[in-house]
Design a protein around this motif. Structure first.
Motif, PDB file in Angstrom:
ATOM      1  N   ILE A  24      38.629  47.195  35.479  1.00  0.00           N
ATOM      2  CA  ILE A  24      38.077  48.152  36.437  1.00  0.00           C
ATOM      3  C   ILE A  24      36.755  47.657  37.040  1.00  0.00           C
ATOM      4  N   TYR A  25      35.889  47.051  36.191  1.00  0.00           N
ATOM      5  CA  TYR A  25      34.556  46.698  36.689  1.00  0.00           C
ATOM      6  C   TYR A  25      34.326  45.192  36.827  1.00  0.00           C
ATOM      7  N   GLY A  26      35.263  44.382  36.286  1.00  0.00           N
ATOM      8  CA  GLY A  26      35.075  42.932  36.383  1.00  0.00           C
ATOM      9  C   GLY A  26      35.671  42.381  37.668  1.00  0.00           C
ATOM     10  N   GLN A  27      35.672  41.067  37.779  1.00  0.00           N
ATOM     11  CA  GLN A  27      36.308  40.406  38.927  1.00  0.00           C
ATOM     12  C   GLN A  27      37.797  40.209  38.631  1.00  0.00           C
ATOM     13  N   PRO A  28      38.665  40.157  39.602  1.00  0.00           N
ATOM     14  CA  PRO A  28      38.400  40.293  41.030  1.00  0.00           C
ATOM     15  C   PRO A  28      38.366  41.756  41.440  1.00  0.00           C
ATOM     16  N   ARG A  29      37.235  42.142  42.021  1.00  0.00           N
ATOM     17  CA  ARG A  29      37.078  43.545  42.435  1.00  0.00           C
ATOM     18  C   ARG A  29      37.992  43.897  43.605  1.00  0.00           C
ATOM     19  N   LYS A  30      38.315  42.890  44.417  1.00  0.00           N
ATOM     20  CA  LYS A  30      39.141  43.126  45.608  1.00  0.00           C
ATOM     21  C   LYS A  30      40.543  42.563  45.405  1.00  0.00           C
ATOM     22  N   LEU A  31      41.053  42.711  44.181  1.00  0.00           N
ATOM     23  CA  LEU A  31      42.377  42.161  43.838  1.00  0.00           C
ATOM     24  C   LEU A  31      43.435  42.534  44.884  1.00  0.00           C
ATOM     25  N   VAL A  32      43.574  43.819  45.145  1.00  0.00           N
ATOM     26  CA  VAL A  32      44.679  44.288  45.991  1.00  0.00           C
ATOM     27  C   VAL A  32      44.432  43.916  47.454  1.00  0.00           C
ATOM     28  N   THR A  33      43.183  44.095  47.903  1.00  0.00           N
ATOM     29  CA  THR A  33      42.859  43.788  49.307  1.00  0.00           C
ATOM     30  C   THR A  33      43.000  42.294  49.570  1.00  0.00           C
ATOM     31  N   ASP A  34      42.445  41.477  48.672  1.00  0.00           N
ATOM     32  CA  ASP A  34      42.492  40.033  48.910  1.00  0.00           C
ATOM     33  C   ASP A  34      43.929  39.506  48.818  1.00  0.00           C
ATOM     34  N   ALA A  35      44.702  40.043  47.872  1.00  0.00           N
ATOM     35  CA  ALA A  35      46.104  39.599  47.771  1.00  0.00           C
ATOM     36  C   ALA A  35      46.862  39.997  49.034  1.00  0.00           C
ATOM     37  N   THR A  36      46.612  41.211  49.528  1.00  0.00           N
ATOM     38  CA  THR A  36      47.294  41.678  50.747  1.00  0.00           C
ATOM     39  C   THR A  36      46.937  40.770  51.930  1.00  0.00           C
ATOM     40  N   ARG A  37      45.646  40.522  52.077  1.00  0.00           N
ATOM     41  CA  ARG A  37      45.197  39.690  53.201  1.00  0.00           C
ATOM     42  C   ARG A  37      45.758  38.281  53.116  1.00  0.00           C
ATOM     43  N   ARG A  38      45.729  37.700  51.901  1.00  0.00           N
ATOM     44  CA  ARG A  38      46.181  36.313  51.770  1.00  0.00           C
ATOM     45  C   ARG A  38      47.692  36.200  51.925  1.00  0.00           C
ATOM     46  N   LEU A  39      48.420  37.198  51.427  1.00  0.00           N
ATOM     47  CA  LEU A  39      49.874  37.173  51.623  1.00  0.00           C
ATOM     48  C   LEU A  39      50.204  37.304  53.112  1.00  0.00           C
ATOM     49  N   CYS A  40      49.470  38.169  53.801  1.00  0.00           N
ATOM     50  CA  CYS A  40      49.719  38.332  55.251  1.00  0.00           C
ATOM     51  C   CYS A  40      49.370  37.040  55.996  1.00  0.00           C
ATOM     52  N   ASP A  41      48.275  36.388  55.595  1.00  0.00           N
ATOM     53  CA  ASP A  41      47.933  35.096  56.224  1.00  0.00           C
ATOM     54  C   ASP A  41      49.056  34.079  55.999  1.00  0.00           C
ATOM     55  N   ALA A  42      49.619  34.099  54.786  1.00  0.00           N
ATOM     56  CA  ALA A  42      50.694  33.143  54.468  1.00  0.00           C
ATOM     57  C   ALA A  42      51.943  33.447  55.299  1.00  0.00           C
ATOM     58  N   ILE A  43      52.235  34.733  55.477  1.00  0.00           N
ATOM     59  CA  ILE A  43      53.391  35.097  56.310  1.00  0.00           C
ATOM     60  C   ILE A  43      53.183  34.545  57.719  1.00  0.00           C
ATOM     61  N   LYS A  44      51.985  34.781  58.279  1.00  0.00           N
ATOM     62  CA  LYS A  44      51.716  34.330  59.655  1.00  0.00           C
ATOM     63  C   LYS A  44      51.809  32.810  59.755  1.00  0.00           C
TER      64      LYS A  44
END
Ligand SMILES: NC(=O)c1ccc[n+]([C@@H]2O[C@H](COP(=O)([O-])OP(=O)(O)OC[C@H]3O[C@@H](n4cnc5c(N)ncnc54)[C@H](OP(=O)(O)O)[C@@H]3O)[C@@H](O)[C@H]2O)c1
Length: 243
Positions: A85-105
């Motif tokens: 909850i408080y450790g890294q990666p704090r943006k697990l879901v957002t960063d995974a979403t963004r990076r997966l979308c970048d990979a799709i593109k």
């Protein structure tokens, strides 16, 4: 179809993969600890298990794993431990979403890829007028500071809504918003709504994880269902849990 699932080792991701296999899809999963997966998965020719931590993948690996997938689903969530909850990666879901979308593109697919994000009724769809009480606004405001995973869930959906948007050449998306999750062994009747019909904070409903997995698999398999909900943030409740 070929479907990539991240968060497949989780309680909901597990059900989603089972439902996809039942519907005869080919499934790829990226998991940190493959040895914890069911034995039947390891012997299933329709399932490819990739052993990796999603955010530690390089861009090229991410691109390769997304290549050939007509749908990608994130059932990621922070583990309910202090570190999760408080450790890294704090943006697990957002960063995974963004990076997966970048990979799709980066793969330049001929048809748009279907991206499903597992989100929460605690998040509002700001494309719609979803009124919430002043008291709920105050609680959500506090949650953003006290519970980093809540902010992460909000930002992941905002990324799809505002950066991918409604007319992306490569990506169509649905952010599925379950209310309080519970465990059941069988799929039961459930309801889908464009917005919450009850307060996620003061009068939460319930939905079983298997129903969430069933709905997500149907979104992938059923073109009419997909076309009804793409670009939206459907809310799901199990019928037997509603008063
Ligand atoms: N609890 C509720 O009532 C409720 C209601 C609505 C929405 N939600 C949301 O629903 C989502 C999923 O719920 P769930 O109960 O199915 O979750 P879960 O069982 O905790 O599964 C979480 C998944 O995320 C993975 N994960 C966690 N930290 C990771 C990291 N640092 N790197 C890579 N993978 C990581 C886990 O992998 P490992 O197995 O390797 O740890 C697991 O596959 C969460 O986002 C939650 O916010 C929850």
């Amino acid at each position: 179809m070929t479907v990539l699932v991240v968060g497949a080792s989780g309680a909901t991701g597990n059900h989603l993969v089972e439902q996809l296999l039942l519907q005869k899809h080919k499934v790829k999963v990226i998991v940190r600890t493959p040895e914890r997966l069911p034995e039947s998965w390891r012997n299933n020719n329709n399932l490819q298990i990739i052993s990796a931590s999603i955010l530690k993948l390089g861009d090229q690996e991410m691109k390769e794993y997304c290549n050939g997938c007509q749908a990608i689903v994130s059932c990621l969530g922070h583990n309910l431990t202090w570190k999760g909850i408080y450790g890294q990666p704090r943006k697990l879901v957002t960063d995974a979403t963004r990076r997966l979308c970048d990979a799709i593109k980066a793969n330049d697919p001929e048809q748009p890829v279907r991206f499903i994000l597992m989100n929460t009724t605690g998040n509002r769809n700001r494309d719609l007028n979803e009124p919430i009480s002043f008291a709920q606004k105050c609680v959500i405001f506090l949650l953003r500071f006290l519970l980093p995973p809540h902010l992460d869930n909000e930002k992941a959906a905002d990324y799809l809504r505002t950066k991918i948007g409604q007319n992306n050449q490569f990506i169509e998306w649905v952010a599925v918003r379950p209310d309080g999750l519970m465990n059941e062994n069988e799929v039961s009747d459930y309801e889908i709504h464009p917005s919450p019909t009850r307060s996620a904070i003061f009068n939460a409903g319930k939905v079983s994880r298997i129903n969430v997995g069933h709905y997500m698999a149907n979104l992938i398999s059923d073109d009419d269902l997909w076309n009804t909900w793409k670009g939206r943030m459907p809310v799901i409740y199990s019928k037997d849990s509603l008063d």
